[in-house]
Design an enzyme around this catalytic site. Sequence first.
Site, short mmCIF file in Angstrom:
data_model
loop_
_atom_site.label_atom_id
_atom_site.label_comp_id
_atom_site.label_asym_id
_atom_site.label_seq_id
_atom_site.Cartn_x
_atom_site.Cartn_y
_atom_site.Cartn_z
N SER A 21 -12.36 -0.80 8.06
CA SER A 21 -10.87 -1.17 7.56
C SER A 21 -10.22 -1.97 9.19
CB SER A 21 -9.82 -0.55 7.23
OG SER A 21 -8.60 -0.75 7.21
N LYS A 40 -7.48 -5.19 6.80
CA LYS A 40 -5.99 -3.98 7.61
C LYS A 40 -5.73 -3.05 6.75
CE LYS A 40 -4.79 -4.03 12.10
NZ LYS A 40 -5.10 -2.59 12.59
N THR A 41 -5.33 -2.07 7.10
CA THR A 41 -4.23 -0.94 6.57
C THR A 41 -2.72 -1.60 6.45
OG1 THR A 41 -5.70 1.09 7.11
CG2 THR A 41 -3.15 1.33 7.06
N ASN A 64 -10.78 2.68 20.36
CA ASN A 64 -9.39 2.15 20.01
C ASN A 64 -8.31 2.69 18.96
OD1 ASN A 64 -8.44 1.82 16.61
ND2 ASN A 64 -10.41 1.68 16.53
N LEU A 68 -2.57 0.84 13.83
CA LEU A 68 -1.48 0.05 12.74
C LEU A 68 -0.68 -0.55 12.38
CD1 LEU A 68 -1.13 3.58 10.22
CD2 LEU A 68 -2.96 2.51 10.30
N ASN A 122 -5.41 5.46 4.07
CA ASN A 122 -6.44 5.39 4.93
C ASN A 122 -4.98 7.24 5.28
OD1 ASN A 122 -5.69 6.34 8.03
ND2 ASN A 122 -5.70 3.93 8.06
N CYS A 125 -5.79 8.29 9.95
CA CYS A 125 -5.29 7.19 11.13
C CYS A 125 -4.19 8.75 12.37
CB CYS A 125 -4.27 6.20 11.10
SG CYS A 125 -4.55 5.71 12.91
#
Length: 137
Positions: A21, A40-41, A64, A68, A122, A125
Amino acid sequence: MPSLETTFCGLRLPSPFVNGSGTLDALVSGTLGVSAFVTKTVTLNPREGNPPPRIAETPAGMVNSIGLANPGLDRFCEDDLPRLAELGVPIVASVGGWSPGEYATAVARIAAHPAVVAIELNVSCPNVESGCISIGT
C-alpha cells in the site's frame, strides 16, 4: 516454466506479486506487472500528511513517515477509483480511520465499486498522532 498462479482470499491471480500500500502510483507509472494493485490508504477526510522530510535512506533500506497523505474518500471514489479501474488488474483498496464508524463508512462506499475486489484495513500506521494504530491496539 512453472506457473506462479495463486489464489488469495478467493481471488485467482496470475502471480503472487502485488505492491505494498502506497508504494506505487499506478496512475503515473502503470502497474509495473503486479497482479493486483493495492491503493494508498484513503481516509474519510483529505490529509496533507506529515511535513517533509518524509523519507530517509538507511544502510538497510529506507524509513518513511508519510502520515497518510491522501485526497479523502469523496475524491478517491469520484476521481481515482474510475481511473484505477482502467488499469486492467483487480484493485485492493486500503482504508484507514480514527473510529470503527469511519472504517465502516469507507469500506461500504469503496466496496460498492466493481473494480474493488478486496479491502485492506490499515490498523497499524505509526506515522499519525492518533487513529489507525490506536484502532489496531
